[in-house]
Motif scaffolding. Structure first.
Motif, mmCIF file in Angstrom:
data_model
loop_
_atom_site.group_PDB
_atom_site.id
_atom_site.type_symbol
_atom_site.label_atom_id
_atom_site.label_comp_id
_atom_site.label_asym_id
_atom_site.label_seq_id
_atom_site.Cartn_x
_atom_site.Cartn_y
_atom_site.Cartn_z
ATOM 1 N N ALA A 97 32.419 -10.175 23.738
ATOM 2 C CA ALA A 97 33.299 -9.432 22.848
ATOM 3 C C ALA A 97 34.092 -10.394 21.970
ATOM 4 O O ALA A 97 34.399 -11.519 22.375
ATOM 5 C CB ALA A 97 34.248 -8.555 23.660
ATOM 6 N N ASP A 98 34.429 -9.942 20.775
ATOM 7 C CA ASP A 98 35.199 -10.783 19.859
ATOM 8 C C ASP A 98 36.673 -10.874 20.239
ATOM 9 O O ASP A 98 37.321 -11.898 20.008
ATOM 10 C CB ASP A 98 35.092 -10.247 18.428
ATOM 11 C CG ASP A 98 33.692 -10.378 17.861
ATOM 12 O OD1 ASP A 98 32.983 -11.320 18.253
ATOM 13 O OD2 ASP A 98 33.307 -9.529 17.041
ATOM 14 N N LEU A 107 38.444 -12.047 30.286
ATOM 15 C CA LEU A 107 38.162 -13.395 30.753
ATOM 16 C C LEU A 107 37.311 -14.127 29.725
ATOM 17 O O LEU A 107 36.485 -13.518 29.041
ATOM 18 C CB LEU A 107 37.396 -13.363 32.079
ATOM 19 C CG LEU A 107 38.034 -12.617 33.258
ATOM 20 C CD1 LEU A 107 37.010 -12.442 34.375
ATOM 21 C CD2 LEU A 107 39.253 -13.366 33.764
ATOM 22 N N THR A 108 37.481 -15.443 29.644
ATOM 23 C CA THR A 108 36.508 -16.249 28.924
ATOM 24 C C THR A 108 35.325 -16.500 29.856
ATOM 25 O O THR A 108 35.432 -16.316 31.077
ATOM 26 C CB THR A 108 37.108 -17.592 28.481
ATOM 27 O OG1 THR A 108 37.393 -18.383 29.640
ATOM 28 C CG2 THR A 108 38.371 -17.389 27.652
ATOM 29 N N PRO A 109 34.181 -16.922 29.323
ATOM 30 C CA PRO A 109 33.025 -17.176 30.196
ATOM 31 C C PRO A 109 33.321 -18.169 31.319
ATOM 32 O O PRO A 109 32.847 -18.007 32.445
ATOM 33 C CB PRO A 109 31.970 -17.714 29.228
ATOM 34 C CG PRO A 109 32.353 -17.151 27.907
ATOM 35 C CD PRO A 109 33.838 -17.075 27.895
ATOM 36 N N GLN A 134 35.905 -7.625 30.768
ATOM 37 C CA GLN A 134 35.368 -7.912 29.450
ATOM 38 C C GLN A 134 35.375 -9.418 29.241
ATOM 39 O O GLN A 134 36.406 -10.075 29.401
ATOM 40 C CB GLN A 134 36.182 -7.243 28.346
ATOM 41 C CG GLN A 134 35.702 -7.610 26.941
ATOM 42 C CD GLN A 134 35.873 -6.496 25.942
ATOM 43 O OE1 GLN A 134 35.267 -5.432 26.088
ATOM 44 N NE2 GLN A 134 36.697 -6.720 24.932
ATOM 45 N N LEU A 135 34.209 -9.959 28.899
ATOM 46 C CA LEU A 135 34.100 -11.377 28.584
ATOM 47 C C LEU A 135 34.315 -11.571 27.087
ATOM 48 O O LEU A 135 33.680 -10.902 26.266
ATOM 49 C CB LEU A 135 32.732 -11.914 28.995
ATOM 50 C CG LEU A 135 32.460 -11.922 30.504
ATOM 51 C CD1 LEU A 135 31.052 -12.406 30.785
ATOM 52 C CD2 LEU A 135 33.477 -12.784 31.235
ATOM 53 N N THR A 166 24.668 -9.636 27.827
ATOM 54 C CA THR A 166 23.787 -9.568 26.659
ATOM 55 C C THR A 166 24.257 -8.544 25.632
ATOM 56 O O THR A 166 23.461 -8.084 24.807
ATOM 57 C CB THR A 166 22.351 -9.237 27.108
ATOM 58 O OG1 THR A 166 22.374 -8.042 27.911
ATOM 59 C CG2 THR A 166 21.759 -10.371 27.920
ATOM 60 N N GLY A 167 25.525 -8.180 25.676
ATOM 61 C CA GLY A 167 26.077 -7.290 24.676
ATOM 62 C C GLY A 167 26.421 -5.915 25.183
ATOM 63 O O GLY A 167 27.248 -5.208 24.593
ATOM 64 N N GLU A 168 25.813 -5.499 26.276
ATOM 65 C CA GLU A 168 26.123 -4.210 26.890
ATOM 66 C C GLU A 168 27.254 -4.416 27.901
ATOM 67 O O GLU A 168 27.628 -5.551 28.213
ATOM 68 C CB GLU A 168 24.886 -3.659 27.592
ATOM 69 C CG GLU A 168 23.672 -3.483 26.683
ATOM 70 C CD GLU A 168 23.898 -2.465 25.591
ATOM 71 O OE1 GLU A 168 24.624 -1.492 25.843
ATOM 72 O OE2 GLU A 168 23.367 -2.655 24.479
ATOM 73 N N PRO A 169 27.831 -3.313 28.432
ATOM 74 C CA PRO A 169 28.799 -3.495 29.517
ATOM 75 C C PRO A 169 28.194 -4.309 30.661
ATOM 76 O O PRO A 169 26.996 -4.185 30.951
ATOM 77 C CB PRO A 169 29.085 -2.043 29.953
ATOM 78 C CG PRO A 169 28.833 -1.232 28.725
ATOM 79 C CD PRO A 169 27.680 -1.905 28.021
#
Length: 323
Positions: A97-98, A107-109, A134-135, A166-169
């Motif tokens: 997520a942006d 969280l960050t990765p 959410q990353l 990969t972009g999904e939840p």
């Protein structure tokens, strides 16, 4: 730093004593040294998003000490309840997520492995909490790069999960192969393995295991090369084509497999950010909370254990020597 450079390989394993293990190579360009690190219960760690979290569980794993940051950057580990996790690269496929989201655990990765191991008893708790996370594509510590990660997790149930953003939840996939390398995503790796073994389905089943055993029985050569697909297939054939071993021989066997996919160090390239090599190999026993850490520079591995006394009484992080 280029997101294509790391080439880690990992696996999970159950030996004849029904001990559950997670093992990995840490392949990374020249950086601060990686070493075993203990993080205690109630440890307050700072996320890359200027928030803090307090650890519920102690854990022991491999990490490094970034410049100008108060906490270690962790890459793998086992906590006091036997939950294990390792992070690996997923370049070109990871999507974050942006911006942080309200009412989410943002969280960050790099924060994710701390969240897994410091906050959860087992895989079931991680899976239950994933919808709240959410990353966020934000840098962390001493690096401006946003790392493209995915994660291999296991516990004493013997189940192996993979989490791929990969972009999904966020969701956890069951990984019956127990193998993970870098991009492509797990589904594509399993398709490639099925093609190699001439299997009609990409699902990893007992037929896949039989095909791997037949490959070994016929003494066919193992896949070679540094690309993730070759390393995934080679490790799958080693892990599933070989007889299950005893607790006494497990560490030596797995360390040998990891050595076969390790990347050499080139002293002439040591200052190049593109020089990717194996800093360490690790074998993590979820059942006994033992951590075997073999640095590139050491003649033999360090054998550590997260004991109940450590979990109860150690109150500050401890950085173990590399050798």
């Amino acid at each position: 730093m280029n997101g294509d450079v790391t080439m880690c390989t990992s696996l999970t394993y159950e030996n004849l004593a029904h001990q559950h293990l997670l093992a990995r190579t840490m392949d990374f360009p020249t950086t601060t040294p990686w070493r075993p690190i203990f993080l205690p219960r109630r440890f307050e760690w700072h996320t890359g998003l200027a928030t803090t979290m307090v650890a519920r569980y102690a854990y022991l794993g491999g990490g490094r000490l970034p410049v100008n940051w108060p906490e270690p950057l962790m890459a793998d580990g086992v906590n006091e309840t036997g939950l294990t996790c390792a992070e690996l690269y997923l370049p070109h496929a990871a999507r974050y997520a942006d911006q942080p989201a309200p009412k989410k655990i943002n969280l960050t990765p790099q924060d994710f492995i701390n969240w897994v191991l410091a906050q959860h008893r087992n895989l079931a708790e991680v899976v239950a909490d994933l919808p709240h996370v959410q990353l966020v594509a934000q840098s962390w510590a001493d690096d401006d790069f946003v790392y493209p990660f995915h994660w291999l997790l296991s516990d004493n149930t013997g189940q192996t999960l993979v989490i791929e953003p990969t972009g999904e939840p966020l969701k956890a996939q069951v990984n019956p192969s127990g193998i993970l390398t870098n991009t492509p995503v797990l589904t594509t790796h399993l398709q490639n393995l099925a093609k190699l073994l001439d299997q009609p389905s990409s699902k990893f089943t007992t037929n896949t295991i039989t095909a791997a055993q037949n490959w070994h029985a016929q003494k066919r050569p193992l896949p070679t090369g540094d690309v993730p697909t070759a390393r995934f297939n080679r490790m799958a054939l080693l892990r599933w084509g070989s007889p299950t071993v005893s607790a006494v021989t497990t560490n030596a066997i797995i360390m040998n497999w990891l050595a076969q996919v390790s990347l050499p160090y080139d002293a002439h390239r040591r200052h190049q950010l593109s020089h990717n090599y194996t800093h360490y190999r690790a074998v993590i026993n979820a059942t006994t909370q033992e951590y075997l850490f073999w640095s590139r520079t050491a003649e033999q591995p360090r054998h550590l254990r997260l004991t109940p006394a450590m979990a109860e009484t150690w109150t500050v992080p401890f950085i173990f020597p590399i050798n």
